[in-house]
Every structure is written in structure tokens, then in C-alpha cells.
Design a protein around this motif. Structure first.
Motif, PDB file in Angstrom:
ATOM      1  N   ARG A 232       0.825  -1.222   0.000  1.00 41.34           N
ATOM      2  CA  ARG A 232       0.000   0.000   0.000  1.00 41.34           C
ATOM      3  C   ARG A 232       0.853   1.263   0.000  1.00 41.34           C
ATOM      4  O   ARG A 232       0.554   2.219  -0.715  1.00 41.34           O
ATOM      5  CB  ARG A 232      -0.954  -0.016   1.192  1.00 41.34           C
ATOM      6  CG  ARG A 232      -2.045  -1.039   1.027  1.00 41.34           C
ATOM      7  CD  ARG A 232      -2.989  -1.100   2.214  1.00 41.34           C
ATOM      8  NE  ARG A 232      -3.906  -2.240   2.054  1.00 41.34           N
ATOM      9  CZ  ARG A 232      -4.853  -2.559   2.908  1.00 41.34           C
ATOM     10  NH1 ARG A 232      -5.043  -1.835   3.996  1.00 41.34           N
ATOM     11  NH2 ARG A 232      -5.636  -3.596   2.682  1.00 41.34           N
ATOM     12  N   LEU A 236       0.919   3.923  -3.030  1.00 41.41           N
ATOM     13  CA  LEU A 236       0.542   5.318  -2.795  1.00 41.41           C
ATOM     14  C   LEU A 236       1.588   6.260  -3.375  1.00 41.41           C
ATOM     15  O   LEU A 236       1.250   7.254  -4.045  1.00 41.41           O
ATOM     16  CB  LEU A 236       0.359   5.565  -1.298  1.00 41.41           C
ATOM     17  CG  LEU A 236      -0.030   6.983  -0.865  1.00 41.41           C
ATOM     18  CD1 LEU A 236      -1.290   7.460  -1.585  1.00 41.41           C
ATOM     19  CD2 LEU A 236      -0.224   7.051   0.650  1.00 41.41           C
ATOM     20  N   VAL A 250      -4.904  11.109   3.864  1.00 35.66           N
ATOM     21  CA  VAL A 250      -4.892   9.654   3.935  1.00 35.66           C
ATOM     22  C   VAL A 250      -5.437   9.209   5.283  1.00 35.66           C
ATOM     23  O   VAL A 250      -4.913   9.598   6.335  1.00 35.66           O
ATOM     24  CB  VAL A 250      -3.462   9.100   3.740  1.00 35.66           C
ATOM     25  CG1 VAL A 250      -3.481   7.575   3.758  1.00 35.66           C
ATOM     26  CG2 VAL A 250      -2.855   9.618   2.443  1.00 35.66           C
ATOM     27  N   MET A 252      -6.065   6.537   8.192  1.00 35.17           N
ATOM     28  CA  MET A 252      -5.441   5.354   8.756  1.00 35.17           C
ATOM     29  C   MET A 252      -6.317   4.781   9.862  1.00 35.17           C
ATOM     30  O   MET A 252      -7.201   5.455  10.395  1.00 35.17           O
ATOM     31  CB  MET A 252      -4.067   5.710   9.328  1.00 35.17           C
ATOM     32  CG  MET A 252      -3.128   6.427   8.365  1.00 35.17           C
ATOM     33  SD  MET A 252      -2.639   5.397   6.953  1.00 35.17           S
ATOM     34  CE  MET A 252      -1.728   4.100   7.794  1.00 35.17           C
ATOM     35  N   TYR A 320      -6.486   4.366   3.220  1.00 37.74           N
ATOM     36  CA  TYR A 320      -5.394   3.405   3.337  1.00 37.74           C
ATOM     37  C   TYR A 320      -5.890   2.196   4.126  1.00 37.74           C
ATOM     38  O   TYR A 320      -5.615   1.052   3.791  1.00 37.74           O
ATOM     39  CB  TYR A 320      -4.235   4.087   4.059  1.00 37.74           C
ATOM     40  CG  TYR A 320      -2.910   3.389   3.963  1.00 37.74           C
ATOM     41  CD1 TYR A 320      -1.974   3.766   3.000  1.00 37.74           C
ATOM     42  CD2 TYR A 320      -2.566   2.374   4.854  1.00 37.74           C
ATOM     43  CE1 TYR A 320      -0.731   3.143   2.931  1.00 37.74           C
ATOM     44  CE2 TYR A 320      -1.329   1.758   4.788  1.00 37.74           C
ATOM     45  CZ  TYR A 320      -0.420   2.130   3.821  1.00 37.74           C
ATOM     46  OH  TYR A 320       0.801   1.511   3.743  1.00 37.74           O
TER      47      TYR A 320
END
Length: 412
Positions: A232, A236, A250, A252, A320
Motif C-alpha cells: 500500500r 501510494l 490519507v 489510517m 489506506y
């Protein structure tokens, strides 16, 4: 319709024009007249719909028609779920009240800052208080804050306050304010717990809903990319370079992962930072300002910024990690494509996230194609699900039991 058609005074219209507000959103168009007519309002509207301005503007209008003489007295109390949203709403009041005969004195009450300084500012006289509930109760416990003249009570992003204990906090706050007041509730969702709380605040609200409106997120291009967890980060970086994204938010799963990946990106030369609830308030404020000013290219964050915050021109929102709650998917991606602009949202999923993302699609009433990027294809097989043992009835404590235990501890 234009703002000039909504019976707002010339000073407020001047502030609106100065800040490039010309056409009200549907929630503003419908709610502002109701507030000006002194109705209690319970509004249900999506993220990015302009809920905050729909109460800030009419409250300023009503307040400006009867500005009290002498020392300022608290007429308005707004509760929000996060420190950041508190500061943002307070800023709205100051910005849109800039040309009134007397500028409203606005005080933010949040944790992470000196309670002594906040008490001092309140005692100097203020008109509008915007607060998080926990710190407001801390201030009220000092018995140096007078809410007896309060006329307007607002809950903004109300469903995000449904944490354990908020109902009890609200009871204490309601005891401290006059029973005769105008009540305004704004929320993206109204689950039963929220309705129970609403019934404590007002019995006769005008309900406003925009469920049949085209979703705010319909202008957002949503992409779902299948990728293994370990790829990932590299994916990205590949997409940032290829797509030339300038401002990326992003999301998380937790604070530790947020810090870890931000450090990895910084070591590779990216203008990256992390954002979560463990940062000091000073760091949180500074980081958001830097991101808004485009001095941070990529901000790794928890769901702390998924609701309410208005950050312009985010090129792309990246999931993500998937949100725990399917409803939070829409709130997350709503951070891009603000104010009618188009936006982009990218979601990474691997084998283990397939079922959860299908649930998100079902709850969000969407169906998205999966894609894979050359060099980052999803490899391996989906893990075989093992059936777990059925839970033994009575072994796990219910929420009611836990609350009862907490109450007994307090008594002891």
C-alpha cells in the motif's frame, strides 16, 4: 436563490461577499428562514452540505437585532464533538460577524489549552461560546460562568457525540441553561440514541431532511484498488507521482500507524505529517493550518478529521485502511469535492477487506469496480474463514451491566 433573498442584514451580506459566499446550499436555503422565524430545528444533512453556516448566519442576524448594552452576556452556546470543529465554528461566527455594529465576542472552550485563560476570557464578557462538552463541564464546575441569559443552544455534528457518557454530560449542561431557548440540532445521521437525546432538548422541532437530494459525493470519482497490505505504501507513492496529486488526505486505522507511515514518507523526502488525538492542541492547530496552506502535501490522519472540517482543494482522499463504521466512508470521502467541486477518493482493499467493503457499498448504496495497478497486483488467496464457537450466553457483560458497575464504583 441568493443570500440576499434570505433576510440577512447588509453587514452579514458584506461578510458573505467578502468570503465568496454567493449562493446558499440547500440546507442553508431551508434552515436559515426557519431559524429567523424562531423555530427549533432538527436538520439531517450530509457532510459537506454547509450545516454550520446554516445556523451561524441566522443566529448572528437575530443577535445583531438586539445587542445588549454594557458587558457582553452569553447568548449562544454551540456544542461540537471535536476541538478542531469547535475552533472552526468559532471562526465562522467571527468572520461573518465582522461588519456588525458590534463584533460578537466569541470564546472557544476546548481541552488541551489553559482553562485559566478560558475562564479569564469568559469573565471579560462574551456573547457566543463554542465548546466541546467535556471541557464545558470543567468550566461550569468552577462556577464562574453565567449561562442564565442564554437564548440559542446548538448541537453541531450531533451524532458524533454519541460516546459513552454524553447523555449524562448533556443532562448536566441542560440543567445549567434556561429552559426557554431556541434549540438547533444538526447531524448527518439520526440513530435511535440520537433521537433519544434530541427529545431531551426539544419537543417541537421542525424536522428538515435532505435524503432525497443528490448525494454531495456524487461529484467525487471513487476508485477501489486491490493491493496486498505490504504494497500500500509503495502503491501510494507510485500514484502520487503518476497522478501528480498536490494535496492528499490519507485515513489510517489508528494513531500508531498514522505516525509510523508519516515518518516513512518524510524519510523519503515527502512533505508529510500525521494527525490524531494524541497530539497537543498546539500541534493539531499548527498541522491543520500547514495542510490548509499547502505546506504539507500529504496528511496521514485518523477519523478525527472525517467530519465537519472544511479544508479546500484536497486533490484526493485515500482510505489506506477502511473505516470501522460503513457510515464513516461517506464522511471521509466528503473531505474532497467540497463546495460543488469535483473530487477523487481512492480506497485500498486486500483479501481480508473484501467483505467489509461490500458492506460499505451496501450501506452507502453504491457499487464500485475493483481495479489493480500493474506491478502492485493483489496476490495470494483469500484466507479460509473458520467458524468460531458460538458465544456462551451470559458470559459477556452487557453495556447495562458495565454502566451499573461504573455507577456503583462512583457511589463507593
Amino acid at each position: 436563490m441568493r443570500f440576499r433573498n434570505l433576510n440577512l442584514s447588509t453587514p452579514i451580506q458584506k461578510a458573505l461577499q467578502e468570503n465568496n459566499y454567493t449562493k446558499p446550499t440547500p440546507v442553508q436555503e431551508k434552515v436559515i428562514p426557519l431559524v429567523l422565524e424562531k423555530n427549533d430545528v432538527m436538520a439531517k444533512a450530509q457532510t459537506g452540505s454547509g450545516k454550520s453556516a446554516s445556523f451561524v448566519l441566522p443566529i448572528l442576524e437575530l443577535w445583531s437585532r438586539n445587542i445588549p448594552e454594557g458587558k457582553a452576556k452569553i447568548k449562544v452556546l454551540v456544542l461540537t464533538p471535536t476541538r478542531e470543529l469547535t475552533l472552526q465554528v468559532a471562526e465562522y461566527f467571527s468572520t461573518f460577524g465582522n461588519y456588525l455594529a458590534r463584533n460578537p465576542k466569541v470564546v472557544s472552550i476546548i481541552g488541551g489549552e489553559s482553562i485559566g485563560d478560558q475562564l479569564y476570557t469568559i469573565q471579560q464578557g462574551c456573547d457566543i461560546v463554542v465548546a466541546t462538552s467535556g471541557r464545558l463541564l470543567d468550566v461550569l464546575s468552577k462556577k464562574q460562568m453565567n449561562l442564565s441569559k442564554l437564548e440559542y443552544f446548538v448541537l453541531d455534528e450531533a451524532d458524533k457525540m454519541l460516546n459513552l457518557g454524553f447523555s449524562e454530560e448533556l443532562d448536566l449542561i441542560l440543567e445549567a441553561i434556561p429552559s426557554q431557548r431556541q434549540n438547533l440540532l444538526f447531524s448527518a445521521t439520526y440513530p435511535q440514541k440520537m433521537l433519544d437525546i434530541a427529545s431531551k432538548i426539544t419537543q417541537t422541532p421542525v424536522e428538515v431532511s435532505f435524503e432525497n437530494e443528490a448525494p454531495v459525493v456524487e461529484k467525487i470519482l471513487q476508485r477501489v484498488i486491490e493491493v496486498n497490505p505490504e504494497n500500500r505504501g509503495p502503491l501510494l507513492r507510485h500514484l502520487m507521482k503518476k497522478e501528480k496529486w498536490k494535496s492528499i488526505l490519507v485515513f489510517m486505522a489508528n494513531k500508531r500507524a498514522t505516525d509510523n507511515i508519516a515518518e516513512k514518507f518524510k524519510k523519503r523526502g515527502y512533505l508529510a505529517e500525521s494527525f490524531h488525538g494524541d497530539l497537543t492542541q498546539e500541534d493539531r492547530n499548527y498541522t491543520l493550518e500547514q495542510f490548509k496552506a499547502k505546506k504539507i502535501q500529504i496528511l496521514f490522519a485518523t477519523d478525527l478529521v472525517s467530519r465537519g472540517l472544511d479544508i479546500d482543494d484536497i486533490s484526493c482522499v485515500v482510505n489506506y485502511d477502511l473505516p470501522r463504521s460503513p457510515a464513516d466512508y461517506i464522511h471521509r470521502i466528503g473531505r474532497t469535492g467540497r463546495a460543488g467541486k469535483s473530487g477523487l477518493a481512492v480506497t485500498f482493499i486486500g483479501h481480508e477487506e473484501q467483505d467489509h467493503f461490500k458492506l460499505i457499498e451496501k450501506r452507502s448504496n453504491i457499487k464500485l469496480e475493483r481495479e489493480q495497478i500493474k506491478g502492485f497486483e493483489l496476490k495470494g488467496d483469500a484466507p479460509i474463514k473458520e467458524k468460531g464457537k458460538a458465544p456462551v450466553k451470559g458470559k459477556r457483560k452487557s453495556k447495562k451491566d458495565k454502566l451499573r458497575e461504573q455507577a456503583l464504583k462512583k457511589i463507593k
